[in-house]
Motif scaffolding. Structure first.
Motif, PDB file in Angstrom:
ATOM      1  N   ILE A 150      31.721  15.862  15.428  1.00  0.00           N
ATOM      2  CA  ILE A 150      32.034  14.952  16.530  1.00  0.00           C
ATOM      3  C   ILE A 150      31.388  13.610  16.208  1.00  0.00           C
ATOM      4  N   THR A 151      32.209  12.577  16.025  1.00  0.00           N
ATOM      5  CA  THR A 151      31.703  11.256  15.666  1.00  0.00           C
ATOM      6  C   THR A 151      31.996  10.265  16.785  1.00  0.00           C
ATOM      7  N   VAL A 152      30.964   9.624  17.277  1.00  0.00           N
ATOM      8  CA  VAL A 152      31.080   8.552  18.269  1.00  0.00           C
ATOM      9  C   VAL A 152      30.136   7.442  17.834  1.00  0.00           C
ATOM     10  N   GLY A 153      30.701   6.263  17.560  1.00  0.00           N
ATOM     11  CA  GLY A 153      29.873   5.165  17.095  1.00  0.00           C
ATOM     12  C   GLY A 153      29.233   5.513  15.760  1.00  0.00           C
ATOM     13  N   ALA A 154      27.942   5.283  15.666  1.00  0.00           N
ATOM     14  CA  ALA A 154      27.220   5.512  14.408  1.00  0.00           C
ATOM     15  C   ALA A 154      26.441   6.819  14.446  1.00  0.00           C
ATOM     16  N   GLN A 155      27.058   7.869  14.996  1.00  0.00           N
ATOM     17  CA  GLN A 155      26.416   9.173  14.948  1.00  0.00           C
ATOM     18  C   GLN A 155      27.474  10.271  14.870  1.00  0.00           C
ATOM     19  N   THR A 156      27.183  11.266  14.034  1.00  0.00           N
ATOM     20  CA  THR A 156      28.078  12.413  13.845  1.00  0.00           C
ATOM     21  C   THR A 156      27.280  13.689  14.089  1.00  0.00           C
ATOM     22  N   VAL A 157      27.747  14.486  15.032  1.00  0.00           N
ATOM     23  CA  VAL A 157      27.045  15.707  15.429  1.00  0.00           C
ATOM     24  C   VAL A 157      27.868  16.914  15.009  1.00  0.00           C
ATOM     25  N   GLN A 158      27.186  17.927  14.471  1.00  0.00           N
ATOM     26  CA  GLN A 158      27.845  19.169  14.072  1.00  0.00           C
ATOM     27  C   GLN A 158      26.931  20.346  14.395  1.00  0.00           C
ATOM     28  N   LEU A 159      27.547  21.458  14.785  1.00  0.00           N
ATOM     29  CA  LEU A 159      26.807  22.659  15.146  1.00  0.00           C
ATOM     30  C   LEU A 159      27.109  23.765  14.148  1.00  0.00           C
ATOM     31  N   VAL A 160      26.071  24.497  13.722  1.00  0.00           N
ATOM     32  CA  VAL A 160      26.223  25.614  12.790  1.00  0.00           C
ATOM     33  C   VAL A 160      25.499  26.822  13.360  1.00  0.00           C
ATOM     34  N   ALA A 161      26.216  27.957  13.443  1.00  0.00           N
ATOM     35  CA  ALA A 161      25.628  29.210  13.923  1.00  0.00           C
ATOM     36  C   ALA A 161      25.633  30.220  12.777  1.00  0.00           C
ATOM     37  N   THR A 162      24.458  30.775  12.501  1.00  0.00           N
ATOM     38  CA  THR A 162      24.306  31.724  11.403  1.00  0.00           C
ATOM     39  C   THR A 162      24.032  33.112  11.967  1.00  0.00           C
ATOM     40  N   PRO A 163      24.830  34.147  11.609  1.00  0.00           N
ATOM     41  CA  PRO A 163      24.577  35.499  12.125  1.00  0.00           C
ATOM     42  C   PRO A 163      23.277  36.060  11.560  1.00  0.00           C
ATOM     43  N   LYS A 164      22.457  36.636  12.435  1.00  0.00           N
ATOM     44  CA  LYS A 164      21.149  37.142  12.019  1.00  0.00           C
ATOM     45  C   LYS A 164      21.052  38.664  12.077  1.00  0.00           C
ATOM     46  N   SER A 165      21.718  39.284  13.010  1.00  0.00           N
ATOM     47  CA  SER A 165      21.587  40.737  13.156  1.00  0.00           C
ATOM     48  C   SER A 165      22.743  41.277  13.997  1.00  0.00           C
ATOM     49  N   VAL A 166      22.855  42.608  13.969  1.00  0.00           N
ATOM     50  CA  VAL A 166      23.843  43.305  14.797  1.00  0.00           C
ATOM     51  C   VAL A 166      23.119  44.396  15.581  1.00  0.00           C
ATOM     52  N   THR A 167      23.291  44.358  16.886  1.00  0.00           N
ATOM     53  CA  THR A 167      22.702  45.383  17.748  1.00  0.00           C
ATOM     54  C   THR A 167      23.782  46.401  18.103  1.00  0.00           C
ATOM     55  N   TRP A 168      23.558  47.637  17.704  1.00  0.00           N
ATOM     56  CA  TRP A 168      24.524  48.719  17.947  1.00  0.00           C
ATOM     57  C   TRP A 168      24.059  49.553  19.137  1.00  0.00           C
ATOM     58  N   ASN A 169      24.905  49.616  20.159  1.00  0.00           N
ATOM     59  CA  ASN A 169      24.688  50.538  21.275  1.00  0.00           C
ATOM     60  C   ASN A 169      25.582  51.751  21.003  1.00  0.00           C
ATOM     61  N   LEU A 170      24.961  52.848  20.583  1.00  0.00           N
ATOM     62  CA  LEU A 170      25.722  54.009  20.120  1.00  0.00           C
ATOM     63  C   LEU A 170      25.912  55.068  21.197  1.00  0.00           C
ATOM     64  N   GLY A 171      25.529  54.757  22.408  1.00  0.00           N
ATOM     65  CA  GLY A 171      25.683  55.728  23.492  1.00  0.00           C
ATOM     66  C   GLY A 171      24.499  56.663  23.578  1.00  0.00           C
ATOM     67  N   GLU A 172      24.075  57.179  22.455  1.00  0.00           N
ATOM     68  CA  GLU A 172      22.908  58.047  22.411  1.00  0.00           C
ATOM     69  C   GLU A 172      21.635  57.241  22.135  1.00  0.00           C
ATOM     70  N   LYS A 173      21.758  56.152  21.388  1.00  0.00           N
ATOM     71  CA  LYS A 173      20.615  55.346  20.993  1.00  0.00           C
ATOM     72  C   LYS A 173      21.097  53.937  20.646  1.00  0.00           C
ATOM     73  N   THR A 174      20.168  52.966  20.697  1.00  0.00           N
ATOM     74  CA  THR A 174      20.463  51.587  20.285  1.00  0.00           C
ATOM     75  C   THR A 174      19.664  51.286  19.020  1.00  0.00           C
ATOM     76  N   ILE A 175      20.339  50.771  18.005  1.00  0.00           N
ATOM     77  CA  ILE A 175      19.668  50.396  16.755  1.00  0.00           C
ATOM     78  C   ILE A 175      20.046  48.961  16.400  1.00  0.00           C
ATOM     79  N   VAL A 176      19.255  48.328  15.544  1.00  0.00           N
ATOM     80  CA  VAL A 176      19.524  46.965  15.092  1.00  0.00           C
ATOM     81  C   VAL A 176      19.632  46.967  13.573  1.00  0.00           C
ATOM     82  N   CYS A 177      20.719  46.384  13.057  1.00  0.00           N
ATOM     83  CA  CYS A 177      20.919  46.235  11.616  1.00  0.00           C
ATOM     84  C   CYS A 177      20.872  44.756  11.267  1.00  0.00           C
TER      85      CYS A 177
END
Length: 253
Positions: A150-177
């Motif tokens: 997104i550029t307005v005037g003399a500034q350009t803004v950008q957003l970056v999201a990096t995946p860090k983990s996956v939380t699994w709700n398995l019904g019997e237990k919750t684990i994180v990978c």
């Protein structure tokens, strides 16, 4: 009684007129000036518009003119007249440019426009597994998310999201990978301890939620800051049924 010498009287009168004519003419004409017939017509002093230095003009009286130019407004508070002239718009010049938006506003706009993928769940065995059997878990959608700049005037803004983990709700237990997992189950797997027979529909409803670390950057002379963190954002998958059965064994007699 001695009589006045006529020649001396004429001489006195001439001296008085000379003194009057030699006096400065910076005298305001009274509102009720004498008629032209009573003035020296040879000098043309019939209701002259005579100005007094430093005196302002007015609309009434003898019709005297005003000052030599437009009356300027006082300078803004805290500014000298010279400083006010420096910031004042030039008549007929280009319109002043609007102020640059705050970087935080552009970051908020980028954040509002961010589209995160919904994870797709996979298991192996697929759709059905067994108690005490290692079940592989993995997802699709474990990818970086990057907005359009997104550029307005003399500034350009950008957003970056990096995946860090996956939380699994398995019904019997919750684990994180820590990653997306894989079909071979080396980095993300689980072995159920109970069957799903007692669950609604005879299956566990499992979900996988990706957690992204969200950051933004700003480039340009108008940036308030060069970048920062927006914390984390989590997107869950749709519930996916997984049947877990007991392994039947036959023992001979």
């Amino acid at each position: 009684m001695s009589s006045t010498n006529p020649r001396r009287r004429r001489t006195g009168t001439a001296a008085l007129m000379a003194a009057v004519l030699a006096a400065p003419l910076f005298v305001p004409v009274p509102a009720h000036a004498a008629p032209c017939s009573q003035l020296d017509k040879k000098r043309g002093n019939c209701n002259l518009d005579i100005r007094v230095p430093g005196a302002g003009g007015g609309g009434g009286g003898t019709g005297g003119r005003g000052g030599s130019g437009p009356v300027l407004p006082p300078p803004p508070e805290g500014l000298t007249p010279d400083q006010a002239n420096d910031v004042a718009p030039v008549p007929g010049g280009p319109a002043p440019q609007p102020a640059a938006p705050a970087t935080a506003d552009l970051v908020a706009a980028a954040q509002a426009s961010t589209e995160y993928p919904t994870p797709t769940v996979h298991t192996a065995p697929d759709g059905k597994t067994y108690v005490r059997v290692r079940t592989s878990l993995w997802i699709e959608g474990f990818d970086n998310v990057q907005t359009q700049p997104i550029t307005v005037g003399a500034q350009t803004v950008q957003l970056v999201a990096t995946p860090k983990s996956v939380t699994w709700n398995l019904g019997e237990k919750t684990i994180v990978c820590d990653d997306a997992g894989s079909k071979d189950g080396k980095t993300c797997n689980y072995a159920y301890q109970r069957s799903s027979a007692s669950r609604s529909g005879g299956a566990y409803q499992i979900t996988a939620t990706i957690t992204w670390d969200v950051r933004w950057t700003c480039e340009g002379a108008d940036c308030d800051e060069a970048g920062g963190s927006l914390g984390v954002n989590s997107i869950p998958s749709a519930p996916t049924p997984l049947v877990v059965s007991e392994i039947q064994t036959n023992t001979g007699q």
